[in-house]
Enzyme design. Structure first.
Site, PDB file in Angstrom:
ATOM      1  N   CYS A 131     -30.526   9.675  68.249  1.00 56.03           N
ATOM      2  CA  CYS A 131     -30.860  10.235  66.945  1.00 56.03           C
ATOM      3  C   CYS A 131     -32.343  10.604  66.873  1.00 56.03           C
ATOM      4  CB  CYS A 131     -30.566   9.221  65.863  1.00 56.03           C
ATOM      5  SG  CYS A 131     -28.883   8.642  65.884  1.00 56.03           S
ATOM      6  N   ARG A 144     -32.885  15.342  72.558  1.00 57.20           N
ATOM      7  CA  ARG A 144     -32.539  13.925  72.627  1.00 57.20           C
ATOM      8  C   ARG A 144     -31.020  13.708  72.626  1.00 57.20           C
ATOM      9  NH1 ARG A 144     -36.729  10.441  71.078  1.00 57.20           N
ATOM     10  NH2 ARG A 144     -35.213   8.974  70.311  1.00 57.20           N
ATOM     11  N   TRP A 164     -26.635  11.013  66.578  1.00 53.74           N
ATOM     12  CA  TRP A 164     -25.765  10.818  67.751  1.00 53.74           C
ATOM     13  C   TRP A 164     -24.811   9.702  67.362  1.00 53.74           C
ATOM     14  CZ3 TRP A 164     -24.563   7.085  71.499  1.00 53.74           C
ATOM     15  CH2 TRP A 164     -24.035   7.565  72.705  1.00 53.74           C
ATOM     16  N   ASN A 190     -32.651   5.754  62.545  1.00 54.65           N
ATOM     17  CA  ASN A 190     -32.344   5.650  63.982  1.00 54.65           C
ATOM     18  C   ASN A 190     -32.130   4.176  64.290  1.00 54.65           C
ATOM     19  OD1 ASN A 190     -32.852   8.343  64.241  1.00 54.65           O
ATOM     20  ND2 ASN A 190     -34.630   8.133  65.578  1.00 54.65           N
ATOM     21  N   GLY A 191     -31.180   3.890  65.166  1.00 53.72           N
ATOM     22  CA  GLY A 191     -30.930   2.495  65.538  1.00 53.72           C
ATOM     23  C   GLY A 191     -29.553   2.066  65.067  1.00 53.72           C
ATOM     24  N   GLU A 223     -28.922   8.812  93.127  1.00 52.58           N
ATOM     25  CA  GLU A 223     -29.573   9.706  92.167  1.00 52.58           C
ATOM     26  C   GLU A 223     -29.026  11.130  92.315  1.00 52.58           C
ATOM     27  OE1 GLU A 223     -31.077   9.350  89.595  1.00 52.58           O
ATOM     28  OE2 GLU A 223     -32.225  11.170  89.219  1.00 52.58           O
ATOM     29  N   LYS A 272     -27.227  13.285  89.394  1.00 49.94           N
ATOM     30  CA  LYS A 272     -27.779  14.570  88.946  1.00 49.94           C
ATOM     31  C   LYS A 272     -26.685  15.632  88.918  1.00 49.94           C
ATOM     32  CE  LYS A 272     -30.748  13.885  87.250  1.00 49.94           C
ATOM     33  NZ  LYS A 272     -31.263  12.553  87.204  1.00 49.94           N
ATOM     34  N   GLU A 298     -23.801  14.529  85.974  1.00 49.52           N
ATOM     35  CA  GLU A 298     -24.137  14.455  84.548  1.00 49.52           C
ATOM     36  C   GLU A 298     -24.357  15.824  83.915  1.00 49.52           C
ATOM     37  OE1 GLU A 298     -27.824  12.418  83.564  1.00 49.52           O
ATOM     38  OE2 GLU A 298     -28.764  13.157  85.376  1.00 49.52           O
ATOM     39  N   HIS A 348     -14.526   1.497 104.616  1.00 49.97           N
ATOM     40  CA  HIS A 348     -13.869   0.312 104.040  1.00 49.97           C
ATOM     41  C   HIS A 348     -12.996   0.704 102.844  1.00 49.97           C
ATOM     42  CE1 HIS A 348     -15.959  -2.363 106.735  1.00 49.97           C
ATOM     43  NE2 HIS A 348     -17.049  -1.650 106.505  1.00 49.97           N
ATOM     44  N   LYS A 377     -31.103  11.488  75.375  1.00 48.83           N
ATOM     45  CA  LYS A 377     -32.294  11.274  76.202  1.00 48.83           C
ATOM     46  C   LYS A 377     -32.752   9.819  76.159  1.00 48.83           C
ATOM     47  CE  LYS A 377     -35.674  12.557  78.828  1.00 48.83           C
ATOM     48  NZ  LYS A 377     -35.302  12.677  80.240  1.00 48.83           N
TER      49      LYS A 377
HETATM   50  C1  F6R Z   1     -30.202  10.435  84.041  1.00 53.63           C
HETATM   51  C2  F6R Z   1     -31.033   9.767  83.075  1.00 53.63           C
HETATM   52  C3  F6R Z   1     -30.617   8.418  82.603  1.00 53.63           C
HETATM   53  C4  F6R Z   1     -31.847   7.541  82.333  1.00 53.63           C
HETATM   54  C5  F6R Z   1     -31.409   6.210  81.709  1.00 53.63           C
HETATM   55  C6  F6R Z   1     -32.587   5.289  81.438  1.00 53.63           C
HETATM   56  O1  F6R Z   1     -30.718  11.675  84.400  1.00 53.63           O
HETATM   57  O2  F6R Z   1     -32.006  10.295  82.620  1.00 53.63           O
HETATM   58  O3  F6R Z   1     -29.753   7.798  83.510  1.00 53.63           O
HETATM   59  O4  F6R Z   1     -32.543   7.323  83.530  1.00 53.63           O
HETATM   60  O5  F6R Z   1     -30.738   6.454  80.500  1.00 53.63           O
HETATM   61  O6  F6R Z   1     -33.464   5.860  80.533  1.00 53.63           O
HETATM   62  P1  F6R Z   1     -34.946   5.349  80.396  1.00 53.63           P
HETATM   63  O7  F6R Z   1     -35.640   5.659  81.686  1.00 53.63           O
HETATM   64  O8  F6R Z   1     -35.522   6.118  79.237  1.00 53.63           O
HETATM   65  O9  F6R Z   1     -34.886   3.877  80.153  1.00 53.63           O
END
Ligand code: F6R
Length: 610
Positions: free
Chosen positions: A2, A27, A75, A101-102, A483, A487, A490, A506, A605
């Site tokens: 949010c 976000r 959100w 927010n929260g 990673e 990438k 997602e 395995h 985000k």
């Molecule tokens: C993936 C991504 C997420 C964040 C995760 C942690 O591209 O960005 O997996 O890495 O949500 O977020 P932070 O680093 O803000 O704690």
């Protein structure tokens, strides 16, 4: 997740609110709304969907004379995305309205009590209880009413509140969710994230937990947790507004991928002293303290966890300390064994991730040393950590992290070198050579990006029709494979998995058939021959293989179908180059599949709920 904005000043509020909400779109959200005070009435406009839909809905409101307003992007957590669940939420008799927010954890009990008293709820949200409580607690004083109300709340909140009786003021408060404020000649601005303020000011006031602020067109009055007025200093941020703009790139993600030489360079260079030593602003250990350390535990979520996986390999290799790594949501509920000889490292771009914050609090409570690697200055995790090392990646807007991940990984190279030197394991010429290689890394990242960008765009063509993809690697390459796989999945919505290459046989190898695409990461020279054997195993079962390796291994890769060749690099730093073509692969695949790259579905985000 949010987002909150607020404005009060001499100009029309609605255009500022919409502009702020657009800045927070990255976000992740599913509905948006604003509230203004006009002719003694609170006026709320909200809708499910994007800010552009809200803009269309309120086109005529741009001319609204209101000089005060609050706005929100939601959100969904409690209740589906819908017009009525969107914020702002209004109290029973329309005296207060609030954006939040929260998550309010005790909302259910509060709601039942309010309902028993005859209050009618219009939404399924936890937030609505706050609006009704404000009205019930109203004592004629806006600030004291807010304080009485928040005393009843459990959970996390950043609140921005309007009251019909006070058409010239906004009251804000927070606990566990961030809120920042700024002032310019145009008036006062409130936001949950500095990116929504940068167009107006670089001097930012960070609201601390349990503080309250009364905002008028003239300025802000802050109150501490006891309700006493408190003087606050702003913090000047050396960020220019272009940090929150695309600068000619189609997407923030591509811009941020291309910014990695700078993000890594800024993160590393500021920690190398004139004498060539590694030093941090806020984290210092004596040689004895470094030698007394018995264990490191790294805790994070998502890509930050993947950066920690790189840290594990590098720190164990150089500093000879056992390093365990855990996902924050698992760590916090597994009753971990910690003590004063354990260094717990928490990693977070946003500094607000709910599980990582809870893990930090747990580690602090148990007496471990805590060190946070954070990108967002003065965020909750940065503030509550025993020490903090900031990544200097600048604001990251795309939901999928790239440059912040790169900067986190660089901090681990610094930390590994620092600990190894303090523990007497990396000294003299070996240490100097390590630092030289570290300082050379930003240029190598720039070169790799330039060399492989067009190739990755071309290679992405074969990923477009895929339903599944596999990423394999060993050791540091496995950390990178996790990673790389995230990438791709997602942002392009292709199902992909990362496997430790030796683990494939395995079980998972049964999924490999003719035409399956396997990306083999093999930049890690120490285990290259082993990964090569795994490549042969999947090739023998009909897989097509795309290999990523350094120039040193080029000749040995004659059997793969496609290959990306990286410049030779210090083997410990290989992930920093290897991940670049993988980020570009995810980006171009998603672009060619027509996905919403900067705002992938269902993602946010900053994940401020557990
Ligand atoms: C993936 C991504 C997420 C964040 C995760 C942690 O591209 O960005 O997996 O890495 O949500 O977020 P932070 O680093 O803000 O704690």
């Amino acid at each position: 997740m949010c987002g909150i904005v607020g404005y009060i000043g001499n100009n029309r509020a609605v255009p500022y609110l919409l502009e702020g909400l657009e800045k927070l779109e990255y976000r992740g959200y599913d509905s948006a709304g604003i509230a203004t005070v006009e002719n003694g009435r609170l006026r709320i406009l909200k809708t499910k969907g994007r800010v552009s839909r809200l803009e269309a809905l309120i086109a005529s409101e741009r001319q609204s004379p209101a000089r005060i307003g609050i706005g929100h992007t939601r959100w969904a957590t409690h209740g589906k995305p819908s017009d009525c669940n969107a914020h702002p939420h209004e109290s029973q008799n329309g005296l207060f309205c609030v954006v939040h927010n929260g998550v309010i954890e005790n909302y259910h009990a509060l709601k039942q009590t309010l309902q028993a008293q005859g209050v009618t709820f219009r939404s399924e949200t936890d937030t609505e209880v706050i609006a009704h409580l404000l009205e019930q607690n109203y004592d004629g004083d806006f600030v004291s009413t807010v304080r009485k109300t928040t005393a009843m709340l459990e959970g996390a909140y950043a609140l921005c509140i309007l009251c019909r009786d006070f058409p010239d003021r906004i009251v804000c408060t927070r606990w566990g969710s961030p809120l920042v404020l700024g002032k310019s000649e145009e008036g006062c601005f409130i936001a949950s994230d500095v990116s929504a303020l940068l167009r107006h000011t670089n001097d930012i006031f960070y609201l601390d937990g349990n503080e309250t602020v009364l905002v008028t067109a003239q300025g802000m009055t802050f109150f501490d947790k006891t309700g006493a007025p408190v003087q606050k200093q702003s913090r000047h941020l050396n960020l220019d507004v272009s940090a929150a703009q695309k600068d000619g790139y189609d997407h923030f993600m591509l811009k941020e991928i291309m910014e990695q030489p700078k993000a890594v360079g800024d993160t590393i260079r500021s920690r190398i002293t004139k004498n060539g030593e590694i030093a941090f602003e806020d984290f210092h250990l004596t040689d004895d303290e470094a030698r007394a350390l018995q264990r490191i535990t790294v805790v994070a979520c998502g890509s930050a966890y993947h950066a920690g996986a790189v840290g594990k390999y590098v720190m164990e290799k150089l500093a000879r300390l056992p390093v365990e790594i855990d996902i924050a949501s698992e760590f916090r509920y597994r009753d971990p064994v910690l003590d004063a000889h354990t260094l717990v490292i928490l990693i977070s771009q946003s500094g607000e991730t709910a599980d990582t914050l809870a893990a930090l609090r747990l580690a602090n409570e148990q007496g471990a040393k805590t060190l946070c690697i954070v990108n967002v200055v003065s965020s909750s995790i940065a503030n509550e950590g025993g020490s903090v090392i900031y990544t200097h990646a600048g604001p990251e807007i795309a939901v999928a992290t790239t440059k912040a991940y790169a900067a986190q990984v660089s901090v681990f190279y610094l930390l590994a070198g620092y600990l190894a030197q303090k523990r007497g394991l990396l000294t003299g010429d070996a240490f100097r050579s390590y630092v030289r290689d570290l300082l050379a890394l930003p240029d190598l990242i720039g070169k790799t990006l330039n060399d492989c960008r067009a190739q990755m765009e071309a290679l992405s063509q074969m990923f477009i029709p895929l339903e599944h993809a596999y990423f394999i690697g060993r050791n540091l390459d496995y950390a990178c494979a996790m990673e790389a796989s995230l990438k791709l999945k997602e942002i392009s919505y292709i199902h992909s998995e990362a496997y430790a290459a030796g683990e494939l046989k395995h079980g998972t190898i049964s999924l490999i058939e003719k035409g399956t695409l396997v990306v083999a990461l093999c930049a890690c020279s120490a285990v290259f021959p082993k990964t090569l054997s795994n490549i042969k195993e999947v090739k023998a079962r009909g897989a097509r293989v795309l290999a990523v390796a350094t120039d040193a291994e080029n000749a040995a890769l004659s059997e793969v179908d496609y290959k990306v060749i990286l410049p030779n690099v210090n083997a410990l730093f290989s992930v920093s180059l290897e991940v670049l073509p993988m980020q570009l692969l995810g980006y171009y695949t998603a672009k060619n599949r027509g996905c919403d790259i900067d705002k992938p579905r269902n993602l946010a985000k900053s994940v401020t709920v557990e």
